[in-house]
Design a protein around this motif. Structure first.
Motif, PDB file in Angstrom:
ATOM      1  N   LEU A 123     -78.775  11.297  57.199  1.00 28.33           N
ATOM      2  CA  LEU A 123     -79.325  11.470  55.854  1.00 28.33           C
ATOM      3  C   LEU A 123     -78.853  12.786  55.248  1.00 28.33           C
ATOM      4  N   ARG A 124     -78.808  13.841  56.052  1.00 32.22           N
ATOM      5  CA  ARG A 124     -78.350  15.139  55.560  1.00 32.22           C
ATOM      6  C   ARG A 124     -76.903  15.054  55.073  1.00 32.22           C
ATOM      7  N   ALA A 125     -76.072  14.353  55.829  1.00 35.51           N
ATOM      8  CA  ALA A 125     -74.674  14.201  55.420  1.00 35.51           C
ATOM      9  C   ALA A 125     -74.564  13.391  54.131  1.00 35.51           C
ATOM     10  N   GLN A 126     -75.387  12.347  54.021  1.00 33.63           N
ATOM     11  CA  GLN A 126     -75.380  11.528  52.806  1.00 33.63           C
ATOM     12  C   GLN A 126     -75.800  12.351  51.596  1.00 33.63           C
ATOM     13  N   LEU A 127     -76.828  13.161  51.766  1.00 36.66           N
ATOM     14  CA  LEU A 127     -77.314  13.982  50.657  1.00 36.66           C
ATOM     15  C   LEU A 127     -76.277  15.028  50.256  1.00 36.66           C
ATOM     16  N   ALA A 128     -75.608  15.617  51.250  1.00 35.81           N
ATOM     17  CA  ALA A 128     -74.584  16.614  50.938  1.00 35.81           C
ATOM     18  C   ALA A 128     -73.439  15.988  50.147  1.00 35.81           C
ATOM     19  N   GLU A 129     -73.061  14.774  50.531  1.00 35.18           N
ATOM     20  CA  GLU A 129     -71.987  14.085  49.814  1.00 35.18           C
ATOM     21  C   GLU A 129     -72.445  13.687  48.420  1.00 35.18           C
ATOM     22  N   TRP A 130     -73.679  13.210  48.314  1.00 39.45           N
ATOM     23  CA  TRP A 130     -74.224  12.796  47.029  1.00 39.45           C
ATOM     24  C   TRP A 130     -74.345  13.981  46.085  1.00 39.45           C
ATOM     25  N   ALA A 131     -74.731  15.128  46.634  1.00 38.30           N
ATOM     26  CA  ALA A 131     -74.925  16.327  45.811  1.00 38.30           C
ATOM     27  C   ALA A 131     -73.632  16.778  45.146  1.00 38.30           C
ATOM     28  N   GLN A 132     -72.494  16.452  45.718  1.00 41.05           N
ATOM     29  CA  GLN A 132     -71.217  16.838  45.133  1.00 41.05           C
ATOM     30  C   GLN A 132     -70.867  16.001  43.905  1.00 41.05           C
ATOM     31  N   ARG A 133     -71.561  14.872  43.760  1.00 43.67           N
ATOM     32  CA  ARG A 133     -71.212  13.949  42.678  1.00 43.67           C
ATOM     33  C   ARG A 133     -72.229  13.919  41.556  1.00 43.67           C
ATOM     34  N   VAL A 134     -73.357  14.608  41.731  1.00 46.80           N
ATOM     35  CA  VAL A 134     -74.410  14.562  40.723  1.00 46.80           C
ATOM     36  C   VAL A 134     -74.787  15.977  40.306  1.00 46.80           C
ATOM     37  N   GLU A 135     -75.519  16.083  39.230  1.00 47.67           N
ATOM     38  CA  GLU A 135     -75.993  17.379  38.746  1.00 47.67           C
ATOM     39  C   GLU A 135     -77.195  17.847  39.570  1.00 47.67           C
ATOM     40  N   CYS A 136     -77.344  19.157  39.661  1.00 50.69           N
ATOM     41  CA  CYS A 136     -78.492  19.704  40.391  1.00 50.69           C
ATOM     42  C   CYS A 136     -79.814  19.327  39.746  1.00 50.69           C
ATOM     43  N   GLU A 137     -79.758  18.918  38.460  1.00 54.06           N
ATOM     44  CA  GLU A 137     -80.977  18.507  37.774  1.00 54.06           C
ATOM     45  C   GLU A 137     -81.463  17.145  38.246  1.00 54.06           C
ATOM     46  N   SER A 138     -80.676  16.455  39.082  1.00 59.05           N
ATOM     47  CA  SER A 138     -81.050  15.130  39.572  1.00 59.05           C
ATOM     48  C   SER A 138     -82.235  15.236  40.526  1.00 59.05           C
ATOM     49  N   GLU A 139     -82.832  14.091  40.793  1.00 60.87           N
ATOM     50  CA  GLU A 139     -83.967  14.031  41.701  1.00 60.87           C
ATOM     51  C   GLU A 139     -83.658  13.098  42.866  1.00 60.87           C
ATOM     52  N   LEU A 140     -84.279  13.408  43.988  1.00 65.39           N
ATOM     53  CA  LEU A 140     -84.155  12.577  45.174  1.00 65.39           C
ATOM     54  C   LEU A 140     -85.383  11.683  45.257  1.00 65.39           C
ATOM     55  N   ALA A 141     -85.141  10.373  45.291  1.00 65.99           N
ATOM     56  CA  ALA A 141     -86.262   9.429  45.322  1.00 65.99           C
ATOM     57  C   ALA A 141     -87.049   9.574  46.618  1.00 65.99           C
ATOM     58  N   PRO A 142     -88.360   9.421  46.558  1.00 71.60           N
ATOM     59  CA  PRO A 142     -89.172   9.546  47.782  1.00 71.60           C
ATOM     60  C   PRO A 142     -88.920   8.383  48.732  1.00 71.60           C
ATOM     61  N   PRO A 143     -89.240   8.550  49.989  1.00 71.11           N
ATOM     62  CA  PRO A 143     -89.004   7.495  50.973  1.00 71.11           C
ATOM     63  C   PRO A 143     -89.907   6.284  50.732  1.00 71.11           C
ATOM     64  N   ALA A 144     -89.398   5.112  51.117  1.00 68.47           N
ATOM     65  CA  ALA A 144     -90.252   3.935  51.190  1.00 68.47           C
ATOM     66  C   ALA A 144     -91.179   4.094  52.395  1.00 68.47           C
ATOM     67  N   ARG A 145     -92.145   3.211  52.504  1.00 62.68           N
ATOM     68  CA  ARG A 145     -93.159   3.362  53.551  1.00 62.68           C
ATOM     69  C   ARG A 145     -92.546   3.435  54.949  1.00 62.68           C
ATOM     70  N   ASP A 146     -91.488   2.658  55.194  1.00 56.84           N
ATOM     71  CA  ASP A 146     -90.891   2.619  56.528  1.00 56.84           C
ATOM     72  C   ASP A 146     -89.775   3.643  56.704  1.00 56.84           C
ATOM     73  N   GLU A 147     -89.623   4.564  55.749  1.00 56.11           N
ATOM     74  CA  GLU A 147     -88.545   5.546  55.828  1.00 56.11           C
ATOM     75  C   GLU A 147     -89.038   6.975  56.107  1.00 56.11           C
ATOM     76  N   TRP A 148     -90.335   7.174  56.180  1.00 55.69           N
ATOM     77  CA  TRP A 148     -90.859   8.531  56.377  1.00 55.69           C
ATOM     78  C   TRP A 148     -90.408   9.123  57.708  1.00 55.69           C
ATOM     79  N   GLN A 149     -90.154   8.269  58.712  1.00 55.80           N
ATOM     80  CA  GLN A 149     -89.757   8.747  60.041  1.00 55.80           C
ATOM     81  C   GLN A 149     -88.483   9.579  59.977  1.00 55.80           C
TER      82      GLN A 149
END
Length: 506
Positions: A123-149
């Motif tokens: 997930l950290r790698a995905q977020l780092a890659e995603w952050a290079q393509r979007v503005e810092c003003e973007s938001e990260l969606a919260p986890p679904a119920r089965d993703e909190w782990q």
């Protein structure tokens, strides 16, 4: 009076403290759950850009709101991501803060963004890659119920509490994870308490072992101003055990808690204590990152390759292949007529399993290429955190691998290790082991989190008909060779070594 100022983890707001705060207040404390801009509904964003500095300002405002004229001590509590704005604020108001509580979180460093602390590596790698393509003003969606782990162990949370956590979760402003934390160093003078949630994979004993290994970043944890508590739950104690959390916070504010032993104080650290068996002295033959202990015997001999655990900090001296336990095992194998092999691999961090696996494979090939070794008769013996490295060998055992052994191994990633999707899952891989003999030394007093991975492995092995031999050490702890009375360990070590030798020579 103690004033608790508490800051929550990502996606969560002040609401997560709703069961803990009243308990602290009932004990006579003042409690402020900080509403973070752009996360809490009560503090909407006033501009498009929300970053870590925004949340640091939120915490500073809470500190400044406490009456300086009164005799009240402020304790800052940072949960997960929350420790980043907490430290940023404490660094600017050190004279106002009596203590900082690290609630199941890492140790943020100056210049490092909170993204580095995201527990799930994929997930950290995905977020780092995603952050290079979007503005810092973007938001990260919260986890679904089965993703909190993926953000921390949910052990102990009731279904109702997990439903509420999911329903109230808010998007996390991306800038809060990307902006580096800036510290002047003033916060170092503030007393601290580490509150560890053991079902998220960390314990006080584990931290002590890391301190003993001499990592400079961790040696400060043995300072007299640092205390520790354990909570037997997952990453969300305010939801799973609010009463226990409140009690621990009150005790932390009073300066209670367990202190760590400084490096060099008292008896030698566990990893440098003597091997419990008397084994003949035998010189090593050092080849690159590998040591061979060769018996005085004719012809190429079978070999046992001993793979140390970890993570072991990069600066640790002596390195693992010179630790008494590894040297002792290698000499014990040589006393049985086998070539004992030890090695150093680069498992310095949880993220290093890939390169550690490469190091182990290279060491095995180096040993097999030695003319004194029978390349068709090799056993691999793994320890502790090195247990995850068994997965590759179990998944597709080579013909020359005659046996795989493991002592008090970790056989599935622990919850806080962030290895979702990783191939290093021996508890699954054993289903593919075929006829490969596996000798497992099981510590009867293993920590519950590690014991659960061992039991999952044993269950799968039995279900698929794997050739598993269990050698139990009923009163043994994790690392039993150097922690427990030798008379309780020796029979199991002799038994396990005889079994491995039998598989190599039959």
């Amino acid at each position: 009076m103690t004033v608790f100022i508490m800051v929550a983890d990502v996606f969560t707001g002040a609401h997560v403290w709703q069961e803990t705060a009243p308990r602290l207040a009932a004990a006579g404390s003042e409690v402020h759950a900080v509403q973070l801009t752009g996360v809490d509904a009560g503090r909407p964003a006033t501009s498009a850009r929300i970053d870590l500095e925004t949340h640091i300002a939120d915490v500073i405002a809470a500190i400044d709101a406490v009456d300086t004229a009164s005799d009240r001590e402020i304790v800052l509590v940072g949960h997960g991501y929350g420790i980043h704005p907490v430290l940023g604020a404490a660094d600017r108001r050190p004279q106002r803060i009596a203590r900082v509580v690290y609630l199941d979180c890492g140790m943020p460093q100056n210049g490092v963004p909170a993204l580095a602390a995201v527990p799930d590596q994929a997930l950290r790698a995905q977020l780092a890659e995603w952050a290079q393509r979007v503005e810092c003003e973007s938001e990260l969606a919260p986890p679904a119920r089965d993703e909190w782990q993926r953000w921390g162990s949910t052990a102990g949370i009731s279904d109702a509490a997990l439903d509420r956590l999911t329903a109230l979760a808010a998007p996390q402003p991306l800038g809060t994870l990307l902006q580096p934390l800036r510290l002047t160093g003033s916060v170092v003078a503030v007393p601290t308490t580490g509150m560890l949630c053991t079902r998220n994979g960390v314990s006080i004993d584990l931290v002590q072992r890391l301190v003993d290994l001499g990592d400079p970043m961790l040696t400060a944890l043995a300072d007299s101003q640092v205390t520790f508590f354990e909570l037997p739950t997952g990453h969300w104690p305010m939801l799973s055990c609010p009463a226990g959390l409140a009690d621990a916070l009150l005790r932390a504010a009073a300066g209670e808690g367990r202190s760590l032993r400084p490096v060099g104080a008292g008896d030698p650290p566990a990893h440098l204590r003597p091997f419990p068996l008397d084994v003949p002295e035998l010189p090593r033959d050092r080849r690159e990152h590998v040591d061979l202990y060769v018996p005085d015997a004719e012809g190429p001999r079978p070999a046992v390759v001993f793979v140390h655990g970890g993570p072991v900090p990069a600066g640790t001296r002596p390195t693992p292949r010179d630790w008494p336990t590894l040297v002792g095992y290698a000499r014990l194998a040589a006393a049985e007529g086998m070539v004992g092999v030890t090695l150093d691999h680069r498992l310095h961090d949880i993220a290093d399993y890939e390169r550690a696996a490469v190091d182990v494979a290279a060491a095995v090939e180096l040993a097999r290429a030695d003319p004194r070794v029978d390349a068709d008769r090799v056993a691999l013996w793994f320890f502790s955190g090195g247990g995850l490295l068994t997965a590759d060998w179990l998944t597709k055992p080579p013909a020359w691998l005659r046996c795989l052994a493991a002592s008090y191994p970790i056989l599935a990633p622990l919850p806080g290790w962030g290895l979702t999707g990783s191939r290093f899952r021996p508890a699954r891989a054993v289903a593919h082991a075929g006829t490969l003999p596996v000798v497992l030394l099981r510590a009867g007093r293993e920590t519950p989190e590690i014991a659960a991975t061992v039991e999952a492995f044993v269950t799968t092995a039995k279900d698929c008909g794997a050739h598993l031999e269990l050698v139990d050490v009923p009163n043994g702890h994790h690392g039993f060779e150097t922690l427990d009375p030798p008379e309780e360990i020796r029979p199991a070590l002799h038994h396990a070594m005889r079994s491995v030798v039998t598989h190599l020579t039959s």
